[in-house]
Design an enzyme around this catalytic site. Structure first.
Site: not given
Length: 754
Positions: A155, A92-93, A63, A88-89
């Protein structure tokens, strides 16, 4: 064990191939080559997401790579954005923080990733307030660095391309949010290609049958379109070759979504849409400064071959759109008797039209250039958004509406008294113009002179108007003004001033009430306030204080009687602790049905569709905003009472609900068997003749066996216009009736209104 090993190897190859493709795209771009930085970001993200898979089953790292690929190849961004897209994630993850990224990749990449993290999980969270808050964060971070929103759009595009792995209710939520927020944002930033793809993908998931039907029709008519294109462009090519212009001619076909939108808005069939085909001429100018002149030279050459439509010349060359778009649009009559739009633009204009403001980066030196003030239109827009954010609406839906006004507006050009050009949205008024210049001008505006003629505040402006605002110090903002404005800025300012005014009046009202109660030795408790509010038939305390403050309610003897419980005969009985006793209003007839409505339990599976059948139809609320009947594409929405509303998927109210309350959306399906009847309205227009009404009635009642509920028809100068309310089983009945009515001699147009 062997299977796991094989899968691991296949995943490894999949990921490496995808990353290599990204590097190849980056190396072939005009940016400075920072391959090491991108590789470092990729390896870091790959390690951080190790072992995690997406719903589709592929490794999660695919992704971020796909988002980076879109940012690089389709938006034209450089290494800073590509690294931020890959990472970008991560915050957050995983357990990594923004500070970790700043230490490893520098502050700029960390800032963009931080901006993206703040607005993660779609725009919206669980509650309306949280959803609006997240959208505000998106807009604030966007005004700090436009790359945040560009990567967020990339995204969203990848999420839309892989939406098939999501359950239907999630698909409607994401598709609705995309149509309501992301497609207009992409359009406003000039990302035309991405905007079109986002719209089409949303359309595909919300209305699969209509999408497939239009796609098939486009494929079926492809050969005749090619033939028309070749015949139309042959003489143009000959003329351009003679002029020695370096050009290419492209065939542009309307997207399924824009065709469907036109079919809905104009109430026409696919076959009745004539501008499905357009022609685009893209040329490379001999000298960059001559490109505008060359556009007009091409237009002059074409108008010698074909007649042009006088009202459909659009000059976006001298006045580019707010998103940077430049081109000359002309509509020509082909030899086949069809109007065809031709768009003339240089290669630079074409690149900006496809990639929007992001393309400006390509024309700057280096890769990590800061965003500058060059793009004035965009900065004006961001400034307006910041002003809205400075005084945000208390309600999420109002806030979204305010932003939407700015996103969708097409522009007109208005002149100040000194001859300066101001870009304003179509449909704006003199009052909008006043607020766009200064809040003081807007709030004290008494009227305007448009082209030296006196006009009221509500006067709508046209392109080319010269506007002078007239003010008076005694003038103040009125609540009715909200109906005179259409721009987000003016609406926001008026509401802010009125709220401030209301707060002052409420305080005044509270003081008056306190004084009244103190004077009469009554304790000021919430129960007393509620009793008095109820007595004056005001539902909210705030409204009661407001009415006291602006003297629309005056306290007196009758209020003391109410509080002391005296009735008409003067019998008293202190009712202070039971404020609403004896004042309950009679229930409306429909209130008795409330018990029958289905209430959603706490552990309700929202991923499964709800089925609307003859047995269950009474359990749901059918809203009048869109009048859904069997056969319509519908969805369910869990309201504040945990009951389910049914809306058409294309309903404007449902669009807002999908964007603001996405977690409450349910997939809804019809399971009807033509036993119940529903209202539907059909509009007829045509040439009047003797007996036409008899023919229409015969087809509906005898041939189609449908009951006419109400018929309204009027005729003037030999042309009639009317509407028929019918009782039908489903949407198929309506289509069949329309098809039959179209065959009646004299009927020119039949449309389904509801």
């Amino acid at each position: 064990m062997n299977e796991d090993l094989l899968r691991e190897e296949a995943d490894e190859k999949l990921v490496n191939d995808a990353f290599q493709k990204l590097l190849d795209s980056y190396i072939s771009s005009r940016h400075r080559k920072k391959v090491d930085m991108i590789t470092k970001a990729f390896n870091f993200a790959r390690q951080a997401h190790k072992g995690v898979r997406r719903l589709s089953g592929e490794p999660y790292i695919m992704h971020p790579i796909a988002v980076a690929q879109i940012a690089c190849e389709e938006v034209g961004l450089g290494s800073t954005s590509i690294c931020a897209a890959l990472l970008h994630d991560v915050v957050e993850d995983t357990d990594y923080t923004t500070e970790d990224l700043a230490n490893i990749f520098g502050p700029k990449i960390a800032q963009i990733v931080d901006g993206l993290t703040k607005i993660s999980g779609g725009i919206f969270g669980e509650q309306a307030s949280a959803q609006a808050e997240n959208f505000k964060k998106l807009l604030l971070t966007m005004s700090e660095d436009i790359r945040v929103i560009l990567i967020k759009i990339c995204d969203r595009l990848h999420n839309m391309r892989t939406l098939q792995s999501q359950p239907a209710n999630k698909q409607y939520k994401i598709a609705g949010e995309t149509l309501y927020i992301y497609a207009p944002l992409a359009n406003r930033l000039g990302l035309y290609k991405i905007k079109s793809e986002l719209e089409n993908l949303s359309f595909q998931y919300e209305h699969p049958e209509e999408y497939n039907s239009i796609k098939k029709k486009l494929e079926a008519t492809e050969a005749s379109r090619h033939e028309l294109f070749d015949q139309f462009t042959a003489p143009i090519e000959a003329a351009l070759n003679q002029m020695g212009i370096n050009y290419i001619i492209k065939e542009r076909v309307k997207t399924p979504y824009s065709i469907w939108t036109k079919m809905q808005n104009k109430h026409v069939t696919f076959e009745e849409i004539y501008d499905i085909l357009a022609v685009r001429i893209i040329f490379t100018p001999a000298k960059r400064e001559e490109e505008v002149n060359e556009c007009f030279n091409i237009y002059v050459a074409m108008s010698k071959i074909y007649k042009s439509h006088p009202d459909r010349l659009r000059d976006w060359l001298n006045h580019p759109k707010a998103n940077g778009y430049q081109a000359l649009h002309v509509t020509l009559m082909s030899k086949q008797g069809r109007w065809i739009e031709v768009q003339i633009r240089s290669d630079r204009m074409d690149e900006i039209a496809e990639q929007g403001f992001a393309a400006h980066w390509k024309y700057k030196e280096g890769d990590d250039v800061e965003y500058t003030e060059d793009e004035n239109e965009l900065n004006d827009w961001l400034r307006t958004i910041k002003e809205i954010l400075d005084d945000p609406q208390p309600d999420a839906m109002d806030f979204l509406d305010a932003i939407k006004l700015n996103l969708f507006a097409s522009e007109i050009f208005v002149f100040t008294p000194k001859g300066e050009i101001k870009t304003m949205p179509t449909g704006c008024t003199a009052l909008d113009f006043a607020f766009s210049i200064h809040t003081f001008l807007g709030s004290h505006c008494i009227g305007a002179k448009v082209n030296h003629k006196l006009v009221p505040l509500s006067h709508k402006l046209d392109s080319g108007d010269q506007v002078e605002i007239l003010t008076s110090k005694s003038q103040h903002v009125q609540p009715a003004w909200i109906n005179f404005v259409s721009t987000a800025k003016a609406k926001g300012k008026i509401q802010a001033i009125l709220r401030r005014k209301n707060r002052e009046l409420q305080k005044k009202g509270e003081a008056l009430l306190e004084e009244f109660l103190h004077k009469n030795e009554i304790e000021n408790t919430p129960a007393v306030v509620d009793q008095l509010a109820q007595f004056h038939e005001v539902n909210r305390r705030e409204d009661f204080f407001l009415a006291l403050g602006d003297k629309t309610i005056l306290l007196g003897e009758k209020d003391l009687d109410e509080l002391s419980g005296k009735n008409a005969n003067g019998v008293s009985g202190w009712r202070k602790l039971v404020p609403f006793l004896g004042r309950t209003k009679a229930k409306k007839p429909q209130d008795t049905n409330q018990q029958e409505l289905f209430t959603v339990p706490e552990k309700f599976n929202r991923k499964k569709p709800i089925y609307i059948s003859e047995e269950t139809i009474g359990q749901y609320k059918f809203k009048h905003c869109c009048h859904p009947i069997p056969g319509d594409d519908v969805l369910g929405y869990i309201d504040n009472k945990n009951q389910i509303e049914i809306h058409k998927r294309a309903c404007p109210v449902a669009d807002k609900l999908k964007s603001s309350y996405g977690n409450r959306i349910l997939d809804a399906k019809w399971d009807m068997h033509k036993r119940l009847f529903f209202d539907a309205t059909v509009r007829l227009q045509g040439i009047d003749r003797m007996g036409i009404l008899v023919d229409v009635s015969r087809i509906i009642t005898s041939q189609m066996n449908v009951n006419i509920h109400k018929l309204t028809i009027g005729s003037e100068d030999g042309v009639f216009d009317g509407s028929i309310e019918l009782r039908v089983h489903d949407r198929d009945d309506v289509r069949a009736i329309i098809d039959e009515l179209k065959k009646v001699e004299g009927i020119q147009d039949v449309q389904q209104i509801m």
